[in-house]
Design a protein around this motif. Structure first.
Motif, PDB file in Angstrom:
ATOM      1  N   GLN A   1     -39.533 -67.353 -13.849  1.00 57.95           N
ATOM      2  CA  GLN A   1     -38.720 -68.325 -14.560  1.00 57.95           C
ATOM      3  C   GLN A   1     -38.162 -69.339 -13.589  1.00 57.95           C
ATOM      4  O   GLN A   1     -38.201 -69.158 -12.382  1.00 57.95           O
ATOM      5  CB  GLN A   1     -37.566 -67.614 -15.284  1.00 57.95           C
ATOM      6  CG  GLN A   1     -37.990 -66.815 -16.480  1.00 57.95           C
ATOM      7  CD  GLN A   1     -38.291 -67.669 -17.704  1.00 57.95           C
ATOM      8  OE1 GLN A   1     -38.534 -68.864 -17.582  1.00 57.95           O
ATOM      9  NE2 GLN A   1     -38.294 -67.057 -18.875  1.00 57.95           N
ATOM     10  N   ARG A  27     -41.224 -70.337 -10.017  1.00 54.53           N
ATOM     11  CA  ARG A  27     -42.637 -70.667  -9.946  1.00 54.53           C
ATOM     12  C   ARG A  27     -42.919 -71.862 -10.847  1.00 54.53           C
ATOM     13  O   ARG A  27     -43.197 -71.700 -12.024  1.00 54.53           O
ATOM     14  CB  ARG A  27     -43.473 -69.455 -10.330  1.00 54.53           C
ATOM     15  CG  ARG A  27     -43.289 -68.261  -9.389  1.00 54.53           C
ATOM     16  CD  ARG A  27     -44.109 -67.074  -9.857  1.00 54.53           C
ATOM     17  NE  ARG A  27     -45.536 -67.385  -9.826  1.00 54.53           N
ATOM     18  CZ  ARG A  27     -46.465 -66.657 -10.439  1.00 54.53           C
ATOM     19  NH1 ARG A  27     -46.113 -65.598 -11.146  1.00 54.53           N
ATOM     20  NH2 ARG A  27     -47.732 -66.984 -10.353  1.00 54.53           N
ATOM     21  N   ILE A  28     -42.854 -73.026 -10.253  1.00 54.09           N
ATOM     22  CA  ILE A  28     -43.046 -74.271 -10.980  1.00 54.09           C
ATOM     23  C   ILE A  28     -44.485 -74.719 -10.867  1.00 54.09           C
ATOM     24  O   ILE A  28     -45.000 -74.880  -9.758  1.00 54.09           O
ATOM     25  CB  ILE A  28     -42.105 -75.357 -10.454  1.00 54.09           C
ATOM     26  CG1 ILE A  28     -40.650 -74.976 -10.746  1.00 54.09           C
ATOM     27  CG2 ILE A  28     -42.446 -76.708 -11.078  1.00 54.09           C
ATOM     28  CD1 ILE A  28     -39.634 -75.898 -10.127  1.00 54.09           C
ATOM     29  N   PHE A  29     -45.128 -74.917 -12.026  1.00 56.58           N
ATOM     30  CA  PHE A  29     -46.485 -75.437 -12.025  1.00 56.58           C
ATOM     31  C   PHE A  29     -46.455 -76.960 -12.071  1.00 56.58           C
ATOM     32  O   PHE A  29     -47.164 -77.619 -11.324  1.00 56.58           O
ATOM     33  CB  PHE A  29     -47.281 -74.874 -13.203  1.00 56.58           C
ATOM     34  CG  PHE A  29     -48.700 -75.354 -13.249  1.00 56.58           C
ATOM     35  CD1 PHE A  29     -49.092 -76.341 -14.144  1.00 56.58           C
ATOM     36  CD2 PHE A  29     -49.649 -74.829 -12.394  1.00 56.58           C
ATOM     37  CE1 PHE A  29     -50.389 -76.798 -14.186  1.00 56.58           C
ATOM     38  CE2 PHE A  29     -50.964 -75.283 -12.415  1.00 56.58           C
ATOM     39  CZ  PHE A  29     -51.330 -76.257 -13.320  1.00 56.58           C
ATOM     40  N   SER A  30     -45.642 -77.505 -12.955  1.00 55.81           N
ATOM     41  CA  SER A  30     -45.503 -78.954 -13.023  1.00 55.81           C
ATOM     42  C   SER A  30     -44.180 -79.308 -13.678  1.00 55.81           C
ATOM     43  O   SER A  30     -43.629 -78.526 -14.446  1.00 55.81           O
ATOM     44  CB  SER A  30     -46.650 -79.584 -13.817  1.00 55.81           C
ATOM     45  OG  SER A  30     -46.624 -79.163 -15.157  1.00 55.81           O
ATOM     46  N   ARG A  75     -38.473 -80.458  -7.090  1.00 58.34           N
ATOM     47  CA  ARG A  75     -37.523 -79.367  -7.224  1.00 58.34           C
ATOM     48  C   ARG A  75     -36.073 -79.799  -7.025  1.00 58.34           C
ATOM     49  O   ARG A  75     -35.162 -79.046  -7.385  1.00 58.34           O
ATOM     50  CB  ARG A  75     -37.843 -78.260  -6.212  1.00 58.34           C
ATOM     51  CG  ARG A  75     -39.139 -77.525  -6.492  1.00 58.34           C
ATOM     52  CD  ARG A  75     -39.363 -76.428  -5.457  1.00 58.34           C
ATOM     53  NE  ARG A  75     -40.549 -75.639  -5.744  1.00 58.34           N
ATOM     54  CZ  ARG A  75     -40.541 -74.545  -6.483  1.00 58.34           C
ATOM     55  NH1 ARG A  75     -39.403 -74.092  -6.990  1.00 58.34           N
ATOM     56  NH2 ARG A  75     -41.665 -73.874  -6.713  1.00 58.34           N
ATOM     57  N   ILE A  99     -43.632 -76.970 -16.808  1.00 58.09           N
ATOM     58  CA  ILE A  99     -44.467 -75.787 -16.966  1.00 58.09           C
ATOM     59  C   ILE A  99     -44.132 -74.814 -15.839  1.00 58.09           C
ATOM     60  O   ILE A  99     -44.295 -75.151 -14.656  1.00 58.09           O
ATOM     61  CB  ILE A  99     -45.968 -76.141 -16.912  1.00 58.09           C
ATOM     62  CG1 ILE A  99     -46.282 -77.255 -17.925  1.00 58.09           C
ATOM     63  CG2 ILE A  99     -46.800 -74.895 -17.183  1.00 58.09           C
ATOM     64  CD1 ILE A  99     -46.001 -76.893 -19.351  1.00 58.09           C
ATOM     65  N   ALA A 100     -43.661 -73.645 -16.235  1.00 64.07           N
ATOM     66  CA  ALA A 100     -43.386 -72.595 -15.263  1.00 64.07           C
ATOM     67  C   ALA A 100     -44.616 -71.712 -15.188  1.00 64.07           C
ATOM     68  O   ALA A 100     -45.137 -71.269 -16.215  1.00 64.07           O
ATOM     69  CB  ALA A 100     -42.165 -71.783 -15.681  1.00 64.07           C
ATOM     70  N   ALA A 101     -45.076 -71.452 -13.988  1.00 66.28           N
ATOM     71  CA  ALA A 101     -46.289 -70.662 -13.802  1.00 66.28           C
ATOM     72  C   ALA A 101     -46.142 -69.296 -14.458  1.00 66.28           C
ATOM     73  O   ALA A 101     -45.187 -68.560 -14.175  1.00 66.28           O
ATOM     74  CB  ALA A 101     -46.583 -70.508 -12.312  1.00 66.28           C
ATOM     75  N   GLY A 102     -47.065 -68.995 -15.355  1.00 68.60           N
ATOM     76  CA  GLY A 102     -47.044 -67.708 -16.037  1.00 68.60           C
ATOM     77  C   GLY A 102     -46.187 -67.675 -17.283  1.00 68.60           C
ATOM     78  O   GLY A 102     -46.209 -66.685 -18.028  1.00 68.60           O
ATOM     79  N   TYR A 103     -45.425 -68.763 -17.550  1.00 70.51           N
ATOM     80  CA  TYR A 103     -44.506 -68.764 -18.689  1.00 70.51           C
ATOM     81  C   TYR A 103     -44.752 -69.923 -19.639  1.00 70.51           C
ATOM     82  O   TYR A 103     -44.259 -69.921 -20.755  1.00 70.51           O
ATOM     83  CB  TYR A 103     -43.046 -68.827 -18.210  1.00 70.51           C
ATOM     84  CG  TYR A 103     -42.584 -67.586 -17.509  1.00 70.51           C
ATOM     85  CD1 TYR A 103     -42.677 -67.475 -16.123  1.00 70.51           C
ATOM     86  CD2 TYR A 103     -42.054 -66.511 -18.214  1.00 70.51           C
ATOM     87  CE1 TYR A 103     -42.261 -66.332 -15.469  1.00 70.51           C
ATOM     88  CE2 TYR A 103     -41.634 -65.369 -17.574  1.00 70.51           C
ATOM     89  CZ  TYR A 103     -41.748 -65.276 -16.198  1.00 70.51           C
ATOM     90  OH  TYR A 103     -41.328 -64.148 -15.562  1.00 70.51           O
ATOM     91  N   TYR A 105     -44.426 -73.809 -21.111  1.00 72.20           N
ATOM     92  CA  TYR A 105     -43.380 -74.829 -21.178  1.00 72.20           C
ATOM     93  C   TYR A 105     -41.993 -74.187 -21.193  1.00 72.20           C
ATOM     94  O   TYR A 105     -41.741 -73.230 -21.918  1.00 72.20           O
ATOM     95  CB  TYR A 105     -43.562 -75.686 -22.424  1.00 72.20           C
ATOM     96  CG  TYR A 105     -42.437 -76.665 -22.638  1.00 72.20           C
ATOM     97  CD1 TYR A 105     -41.385 -76.373 -23.501  1.00 72.20           C
ATOM     98  CD2 TYR A 105     -42.404 -77.863 -21.936  1.00 72.20           C
ATOM     99  CE1 TYR A 105     -40.343 -77.260 -23.682  1.00 72.20           C
ATOM    100  CE2 TYR A 105     -41.362 -78.759 -22.108  1.00 72.20           C
ATOM    101  CZ  TYR A 105     -40.336 -78.457 -22.975  1.00 72.20           C
ATOM    102  OH  TYR A 105     -39.302 -79.329 -23.134  1.00 72.20           O
TER     103      TYR A 105
END
Length: 119
Positions: A1, A27-30, A75, A99-103, A105
């Motif tokens: 998160q 974990r931020i994807f974008s 960030r 977009i959080a990686a694995g989660y 939007y």
């Protein structure tokens, strides 16, 4: 998160300056948007200034020419507030959408930092 940590609020006299900072962790994807909102007593929360993922900065009309939003990366954002007025008094909230990686939007809010402009 994704989590947000804000700092920089406080008490300042009219005409003074403050600088707010907000750091996102996780974990931020974008990032879709990141910026600042505020809520004064008895009023609805409003956008102050924010970056889009493309890097465009948007400001509410009442702060144009006085506040500047900047960022180090996807960030961390800052809000430089100059020529502060009593009507700027509010709790300022950092907001992140992306977009959080694995989660997927997510929209995340910081805990809020109080800015008081008073003599």
């Amino acid at each position: 998160q994704v989590q947000l940590v804000e700092s920089g609020g406080g008490l300042v006299q009219p005409g003074g300056s403050l600088r707010l900072s907000c750091a996102a962790s996780g974990r931020i994807f974008s990032m879709i948007a990141m910026g600042w909102y505020r809520q004064a007593p008895g009023k609805e929360r409003e956008l102050v200034a924010a970056f889009t993922g493309a890097g465009t900065a948007n400001y509410t009309d009442s702060v144009k020419g006085r506040f500047t939003i900047s960022r180090d990366n996807v960030r961390t954002v800052f809000l430089q507030m100059n020529s502060l007025k009593p009507e700027d008094t509010a709790v300022y909230y950092c907001n992140w959408r992306g977009i959080a990686a694995g989660y997927g939007y997510r929209e995340v809010w910081g805990q809020g930092t109080l800015v008081t402009v008073s003599s």
